[in-house]
Design a protein around this motif. Structure first.
Motif, PDB file in Angstrom:
ATOM      1  N   LEU A 123       0.817  -1.213   0.000  1.00 53.57           N
ATOM      2  CA  LEU A 123       0.000   0.000   0.000  1.00 53.57           C
ATOM      3  C   LEU A 123       0.853   1.267   0.000  1.00 53.57           C
ATOM      4  O   LEU A 123       0.444   2.290  -0.543  1.00 53.57           O
ATOM      5  CB  LEU A 123      -0.933   0.000   1.214  1.00 53.57           C
ATOM      6  N   LEU A 124       2.020   1.188   0.592  1.00 52.42           N
ATOM      7  CA  LEU A 124       2.888   2.362   0.678  1.00 52.42           C
ATOM      8  C   LEU A 124       3.749   2.563  -0.567  1.00 52.42           C
ATOM      9  O   LEU A 124       4.300   3.635  -0.768  1.00 52.42           O
ATOM     10  CB  LEU A 124       3.775   2.268   1.927  1.00 52.42           C
ATOM     11  N   HIS A 125       3.876   1.537  -1.398  1.00 57.39           N
ATOM     12  CA  HIS A 125       4.678   1.628  -2.624  1.00 57.39           C
ATOM     13  C   HIS A 125       3.772   1.503  -3.844  1.00 57.39           C
ATOM     14  O   HIS A 125       3.768   0.483  -4.535  1.00 57.39           O
ATOM     15  CB  HIS A 125       5.773   0.554  -2.629  1.00 57.39           C
ATOM     16  N   ARG A 126       3.005   2.540  -4.101  1.00 59.59           N
ATOM     17  CA  ARG A 126       2.036   2.540  -5.200  1.00 59.59           C
ATOM     18  C   ARG A 126       2.689   2.259  -6.547  1.00 59.59           C
ATOM     19  O   ARG A 126       2.077   1.643  -7.402  1.00 59.59           O
ATOM     20  CB  ARG A 126       1.337   3.892  -5.287  1.00 59.59           C
ATOM     21  N   ASP A 127       3.904   2.754  -6.725  1.00 58.18           N
ATOM     22  CA  ASP A 127       4.563   2.612  -8.028  1.00 58.18           C
ATOM     23  C   ASP A 127       4.829   1.156  -8.387  1.00 58.18           C
ATOM     24  O   ASP A 127       5.067   0.836  -9.547  1.00 58.18           O
ATOM     25  CB  ASP A 127       5.867   3.417  -8.054  1.00 58.18           C
ATOM     26  N   GLN A 128       4.765   0.252  -7.408  1.00 58.48           N
ATOM     27  CA  GLN A 128       5.001  -1.165  -7.675  1.00 58.48           C
ATOM     28  C   GLN A 128       3.720  -1.996  -7.584  1.00 58.48           C
ATOM     29  O   GLN A 128       3.771  -3.222  -7.679  1.00 58.48           O
ATOM     30  CB  GLN A 128       6.040  -1.709  -6.702  1.00 58.48           C
ATOM     31  N   ALA A 129       2.594  -1.337  -7.415  1.00 57.31           N
ATOM     32  CA  ALA A 129       1.326  -2.046  -7.207  1.00 57.31           C
ATOM     33  C   ALA A 129       0.964  -2.938  -8.387  1.00 57.31           C
ATOM     34  O   ALA A 129       0.393  -4.018  -8.206  1.00 57.31           O
ATOM     35  CB  ALA A 129       0.207  -1.058  -6.936  1.00 57.31           C
ATOM     36  N   TYR A 130       1.313  -2.524  -9.584  1.00 58.43           N
ATOM     37  CA  TYR A 130       0.946  -3.312 -10.763  1.00 58.43           C
ATOM     38  C   TYR A 130       1.622  -4.680 -10.772  1.00 58.43           C
ATOM     39  O   TYR A 130       1.191  -5.601 -11.478  1.00 58.43           O
ATOM     40  CB  TYR A 130       1.286  -2.541 -12.045  1.00 58.43           C
ATOM     41  N   LEU A 131       2.661  -4.864  -9.960  1.00 53.91           N
ATOM     42  CA  LEU A 131       3.363  -6.146  -9.884  1.00 53.91           C
ATOM     43  C   LEU A 131       2.673  -7.138  -8.944  1.00 53.91           C
ATOM     44  O   LEU A 131       2.979  -8.328  -8.966  1.00 53.91           O
ATOM     45  CB  LEU A 131       4.806  -5.926  -9.399  1.00 53.91           C
ATOM     46  N   SER A 133       0.009  -9.633  -7.228  1.00 50.93           N
ATOM     47  CA  SER A 133      -0.914 -10.624  -7.806  1.00 50.93           C
ATOM     48  C   SER A 133      -2.373 -10.166  -7.736  1.00 50.93           C
ATOM     49  O   SER A 133      -3.208 -10.659  -8.482  1.00 50.93           O
ATOM     50  CB  SER A 133      -0.748 -11.974  -7.109  1.00 50.93           C
ATOM     51  N   HIS A 134      -2.670  -9.241  -6.841  1.00 54.47           N
ATOM     52  CA  HIS A 134      -4.035  -8.701  -6.718  1.00 54.47           C
ATOM     53  C   HIS A 134      -4.020  -7.187  -6.959  1.00 54.47           C
ATOM     54  O   HIS A 134      -4.631  -6.413  -6.209  1.00 54.47           O
ATOM     55  CB  HIS A 134      -4.618  -9.020  -5.338  1.00 54.47           C
ATOM     56  N   ALA A 135      -3.343  -6.798  -8.033  1.00 51.47           N
ATOM     57  CA  ALA A 135      -3.174  -5.369  -8.345  1.00 51.47           C
ATOM     58  C   ALA A 135      -4.514  -4.653  -8.481  1.00 51.47           C
ATOM     59  O   ALA A 135      -4.648  -3.504  -8.045  1.00 51.47           O
ATOM     60  CB  ALA A 135      -2.358  -5.210  -9.618  1.00 51.47           C
ATOM     61  N   SER A 136      -5.514  -5.299  -9.041  1.00 47.71           N
ATOM     62  CA  SER A 136      -6.802  -4.618  -9.251  1.00 47.71           C
ATOM     63  C   SER A 136      -7.433  -4.212  -7.916  1.00 47.71           C
ATOM     64  O   SER A 136      -8.050  -3.154  -7.812  1.00 47.71           O
ATOM     65  CB  SER A 136      -7.759  -5.500 -10.051  1.00 47.71           C
ATOM     66  N   TYR A 137      -7.243  -5.024  -6.871  1.00 46.25           N
ATOM     67  CA  TYR A 137      -7.770  -4.669  -5.548  1.00 46.25           C
ATOM     68  C   TYR A 137      -6.983  -3.506  -4.950  1.00 46.25           C
ATOM     69  O   TYR A 137      -7.556  -2.619  -4.314  1.00 46.25           O
ATOM     70  CB  TYR A 137      -7.755  -5.879  -4.613  1.00 46.25           C
ATOM     71  N   LEU A 138      -5.675  -3.509  -5.157  1.00 47.67           N
ATOM     72  CA  LEU A 138      -4.864  -2.380  -4.700  1.00 47.67           C
ATOM     73  C   LEU A 138      -5.318  -1.086  -5.368  1.00 47.67           C
ATOM     74  O   LEU A 138      -5.447  -0.048  -4.708  1.00 47.67           O
ATOM     75  CB  LEU A 138      -3.382  -2.630  -4.987  1.00 47.67           C
ATOM     76  N   PHE A 139      -5.578  -1.144  -6.667  1.00 48.08           N
ATOM     77  CA  PHE A 139      -6.020   0.060  -7.377  1.00 48.08           C
ATOM     78  C   PHE A 139      -7.394   0.519  -6.890  1.00 48.08           C
ATOM     79  O   PHE A 139      -7.655   1.726  -6.818  1.00 48.08           O
ATOM     80  CB  PHE A 139      -6.003  -0.159  -8.888  1.00 48.08           C
TER      81      PHE A 139
END
Length: 198
Positions: A123-131, A133-139
């Protein structure tokens, strides 16, 4: 006023008794101190404790959480489940649902307490969220965080997150897919006390 013309539900009376017992316990505990990180003096801040659980033998996850004011009083809670996922998804669903409820209730400053350091780092490293496995939930979580309010993600020790853990397990083992709790379910009252004193 103790006696008036109001009708009180059993849940309300149990909650009042529990909170009075908790307040008495805290008042009598000489070594008890509220930690500033978890309970800031700003009365507009609420604390959202969340947790997820995964039962691999049943391929079932549970998630849950609770919202409390700075004094530790229950404001809202939730529990839910899904028949697919993994431990990370359980944690992310807890955060997502908890933030949705906090936003819907109109809170403007939320400290989201999470006992998974991996999830906090994600959650604190947004720039790596796309990596992830559940990127869509992070977004989806980031979309909520970007609304006009303040949300802070903080790691909390598992021993101080017992209530959220109990709600996640309750959610995993319940037949409704999602439940919203206006007062604490009786099965987690002892965990609320443990969270405050730990």
């Amino acid at each position: 006023m103790i006696l008036d013309s109001s009708c009180w539900s059993v849940n309300y009376v149990v909650r009042c008794i529990y909170l009075d017992a908790l307040n008495l316990h805290l008042a009598l505990s000489s070594d008890f101190q509220l930690t500033p990180t978890l309970f800031p003096l700003d009365s507009s801040t609420v604390h959202l404790n969340v947790d997820g659980c995964w039962f691999s033998d049943q391929s079932r996850l549970g998630f849950g959480g609770l919202i409390r004011d700075v004094s530790g009083h229950w404001l809202a809670g939730f529990s839910g489940n899904s028949s697919h996922g993994d431990p990370s998804l359980a944690e992310l669903l807890a955060i997502l649902e908890g933030l949705k409820i906090a936003w819907h209730l109109g809170f403007k400053t939320v400290q989201c307490m999470i006992d998974s350091m991996d999830i906090v780092q994600s959650l604190l490293h947004r720039d790596q969220a796309y990596l992830h496995s559940h990127a869509s939930y992070l977004f989806d979580i980031f979309s909520l965080v970007d609304k006009p309010w303040t949300v802070n993600f903080l790691w909390i020790d598992r021993d101080s997150n017992c209530s959220a853990d109990a709600l996640a397990k309750l959610g995993a083992l319940s037949s409704p897919v999602f439940e919203y709790w206006t007062s604490p379910p009786p099965s987690i009252l002892k965990w609320l006390l443990l969270d405050v004193v730990s």
